[in-house]
Design an enzyme around this catalytic site. Structure first.
Site, mmCIF file in Angstrom:
data_model
loop_
_atom_site.group_PDB
_atom_site.id
_atom_site.type_symbol
_atom_site.label_atom_id
_atom_site.label_comp_id
_atom_site.label_asym_id
_atom_site.label_seq_id
_atom_site.Cartn_x
_atom_site.Cartn_y
_atom_site.Cartn_z
ATOM 1 N N GLY A 41 51.685 34.735 -28.287
ATOM 2 C CA GLY A 41 51.495 34.533 -26.858
ATOM 3 C C GLY A 41 51.830 33.132 -26.385
ATOM 4 O O GLY A 41 52.527 32.362 -27.057
ATOM 5 N N GLY A 183 49.667 17.600 -10.429
ATOM 6 C CA GLY A 183 48.440 18.146 -10.987
ATOM 7 C C GLY A 183 47.889 17.229 -12.057
ATOM 8 O O GLY A 183 48.528 17.023 -13.101
ATOM 9 N N GLY A 184 46.696 16.679 -11.820
ATOM 10 C CA GLY A 184 46.075 15.757 -12.764
ATOM 11 C C GLY A 184 45.019 16.397 -13.618
ATOM 12 O O GLY A 184 44.027 15.757 -13.986
ATOM 13 N N TYR A 186 44.164 18.886 -17.249
ATOM 14 C CA TYR A 186 44.408 18.585 -18.661
ATOM 15 C C TYR A 186 45.845 18.860 -19.085
ATOM 16 O O TYR A 186 46.423 18.093 -19.878
ATOM 17 C CB TYR A 186 43.406 19.318 -19.555
ATOM 18 C CG TYR A 186 43.621 20.807 -19.695
ATOM 19 C CD1 TYR A 186 44.338 21.316 -20.763
ATOM 20 C CD2 TYR A 186 43.083 21.709 -18.774
ATOM 21 C CE1 TYR A 186 44.531 22.680 -20.911
ATOM 22 C CE2 TYR A 186 43.264 23.062 -18.909
ATOM 23 C CZ TYR A 186 44.002 23.548 -19.982
ATOM 24 O OH TYR A 186 44.199 24.897 -20.115
ATOM 25 N N ILE A 187 46.486 19.913 -18.567
ATOM 26 C CA ILE A 187 47.863 20.213 -18.972
ATOM 27 C C ILE A 187 48.803 19.117 -18.491
ATOM 28 O O ILE A 187 49.632 18.597 -19.252
ATOM 29 C CB ILE A 187 48.314 21.587 -18.432
ATOM 30 C CG1 ILE A 187 47.450 22.703 -19.032
ATOM 31 C CG2 ILE A 187 49.786 21.843 -18.760
ATOM 32 C CD1 ILE A 187 47.752 24.083 -18.461
ATOM 33 N N VAL A 271 49.426 22.947 -11.770
ATOM 34 C CA VAL A 271 48.302 23.064 -10.841
ATOM 35 C C VAL A 271 47.385 24.235 -11.192
ATOM 36 O O VAL A 271 46.579 24.660 -10.373
ATOM 37 C CB VAL A 271 48.802 23.202 -9.389
ATOM 38 C CG1 VAL A 271 49.482 21.925 -8.940
ATOM 39 C CG2 VAL A 271 49.754 24.393 -9.244
ATOM 40 N N GLY A 272 47.503 24.729 -12.419
ATOM 41 C CA GLY A 272 46.634 25.822 -12.836
ATOM 42 C C GLY A 272 47.416 26.997 -13.378
ATOM 43 O O GLY A 272 48.654 27.006 -13.405
ATOM 44 N N ALA A 320 42.179 29.497 -25.543
ATOM 45 C CA ALA A 320 42.603 30.387 -26.625
ATOM 46 C C ALA A 320 41.437 30.772 -27.523
ATOM 47 O O ALA A 320 41.315 31.935 -27.936
ATOM 48 C CB ALA A 320 43.708 29.711 -27.441
ATOM 49 N N HIS A 444 29.240 7.544 -43.945
ATOM 50 C CA HIS A 444 29.660 6.227 -43.451
ATOM 51 C C HIS A 444 30.849 5.749 -44.284
ATOM 52 O O HIS A 444 30.835 5.884 -45.506
ATOM 53 C CB HIS A 444 28.511 5.238 -43.581
ATOM 54 C CG HIS A 444 28.869 3.836 -43.202
ATOM 55 N ND1 HIS A 444 28.989 3.432 -41.887
ATOM 56 C CD2 HIS A 444 29.158 2.742 -43.975
ATOM 57 C CE1 HIS A 444 29.315 2.149 -41.866
ATOM 58 N NE2 HIS A 444 29.431 1.710 -43.124
#
Length: 465
Positions: A41, A183-184, A186-187, A271-272, A320, A444
């Site tokens: 996909g 478009g700001g 995540y993509i 933008v989505g 996903a 650590h």
């Protein structure tokens, strides 16, 4: 062509669909999966996997380019790197190809029959598929709709020519000199950051007041700082108004209703995403909808008996790993196992620089729900491992109930912090309290110590801060 009958038909071989089919096959269910494109996909072919490959290549290139121009505190001197972007794309495509083959092999191993073509419902139990060899009719006792999503296209900026979606951005033959990202979210920021590191002059146009509006300001501040360091110009409160083809520029309108033009070789619109509900016979079914999304219950059942829906076509969060979890669950339900769906611990990861992880609820959401909380924050500037990796930007934040210290959410921003997502989710899934995390010995030196330290801080006795 002979008709096919099966117990389970899965429409769409994206992450949700192929996982559903594989699990069903493992459980001995006679399963058929239909896919018009390649297995995997959007995520595997034109989304998650290729974008992370590009992001990694960009990180490696930017490191060398940076130390070629600036004196390295690590004592490393290097010449200016040369980018062969065609080889970068070929490497990315090779990874995708191997994973395609892997999914096909897993479906075969699980004895799942794969039908290549476009599926369309005749009724709630019958689907016809246009294949290369003719029309194939499939009758199924149960059907899973896993048709996924597609990029949203702006009416003022239809895809074509210099206007591209994320899919085209991942298949460019060369790095554009000037890239404008509309478009700001995540993509847009993941890809915009990658291309900035590869040498493009990047401008981000966001209609809202700030970038990454799905995350709180505290989490996004380190990302905004890094964008400035990379020379990425961010214009908030600005909307894309159209394309000036004569001057190769994006026309924008600011919050003051002023018009401006941004020169661009490519305009990436992010933008989505919208659910893919067209072309597969939705009109032949009677499904309850939530807007454009298919409505489901906690077992992914639709309003029609025997028809399930999973993944992006069912709404947010469009991730996903959410689709995979739903697919596995539905397969087990069809096999007669008692299962239900709980989305409280789905991690959201943004592969920007630095990365962001959010699981559960944050302080603002807890406040809106009227829940009194204890919040602990530990900065990576006080973490030895982060310092040795030049990754001091960011922090880990733990949100817990004030009365019983039950962990409600964990959020973090930092270099490579995506790899901590499973630990954060597991803590909430297992019902951990602050004392459980604080009392777990963390190795650590690791960045994971920030998780323990944040819990200690919330309890009022942080050790290293």
């Amino acid at each position: 062509m002979k008709d096919i009958s099966c117990k389970l038909l899965v429409i769409g071989a994206g992450p949700g669909g192929y996982v559903c089919a594989i699990r069903a096959g493992q459980l001995g269910i006679d399963t058929v999966i239909v896919e018009a494109g390649k297995p995997g996909g959007t995520c595997l072919n034109i989304g998650c996997i290729p974008s992370k490959a590009l992001i990694h290549a960009a990180e490696e290139y930017e490191k060398i380019a940076h130390w070629a121009e600036h004196q390295s505190p690590l004592g490393i001197a290097t010449a200016k790197p040369v980018l062969d972007f065609a080889k970068t794309v070929a490497w990315k495509d090779g990874i995708v190809g191997r994973l395609n083959g892997g999914v096909s092999g897993l479906l075969k191993k699980a004895h799942v029959k794969v039908v290549q073509g476009w599926a369309k419902f005749r009724d709630g139990k019958t689907v016809e598929v246009e294949t290369e060899t003719g029309l194939q009719v499939i009758r199924a006792e149960n059907v899973v709709i896993a048709t996924g999503s597609a990029p949203v296209m702006l009416p003022t900026l239809p895809f074509g020519g210099p206007v591209i979606s994320s899919a085209e951005a991942l298949s460019l033959s060369e790095v554009p000199d000037r890239l404008v990202v509309v478009g700001g979210g995540y993509i847009g920021l993941e890809l915009g950051t990658a291309f900035a590191k590869l040498g493009a002059k990047v401008t981000v146009v966001e209609a809202q007041a700030r970038i990454l509006p799905q995350y709180d300001t505290e989490l996004t501040q380190p990302v905004a700082k890094r964008l400035r360091q990379l020379g990425v110009e961010v214009l908030t409160g600005a909307a894309a108004a159209g394309l000036d083809q004569v001057n190769s520029a994006l026309v924008i309108k600011t919050s003051e209703s002023k018009e401006a033009r941004l020169p661009a070789d490519k305009i990436l619109v992010t933008v989505g995403r919208r659910p893919v509900t067209d072309g597969w016979g939705l009109d032949q079914l009677v499904l309850d909808m939530d807007g454009r999304f298919i409505r489901i219950d906690d077992k992914c059942r639709t309003s029609m008996r025997g028809i399930y829906a999973i993944g992006d076509v069912t709404g947010e969060p469009m991730l996903a790993h959410r689709a995979m979890a739903q697919g596995e669950m539905v397969a087990e339900i069809v096999a007669g196992h008692p299962r239900s769906w709980d989305k409280r611990t789905i991690p959201a990861v943004c592969f920007t620089d630095p990365e962001i992880v959010a699981v559960g609820i944050g302080p603002d959401e807890a406040r809106e729900k009227g829940v009194e909380t204890k919040v602990g924050i530990f900065p990576f500037s006080a973490n030895g491992r982060a310092m040795t990796k030049l990754g001091e930007q960011g922090f880990v934040r733990v949100v817990a109930r004030a009365d019983n210290h039950l962990v409600l959410g964990v959020q973090a921003v930092g270099q490579g912090i995506s790899e901590m997502a499973a630990a954060f989710s597991l803590a909430i899934e297992m019902g951990a309290r602050l004392e459980d995390i604080a009392g777990t010995i963390h190795a650590h030196p690791t960045q994971g110590e920030g998780f323990q330290e944040a819990a200690l801080k919330a309890l009022g006795h942080g050790l290293h801060i």
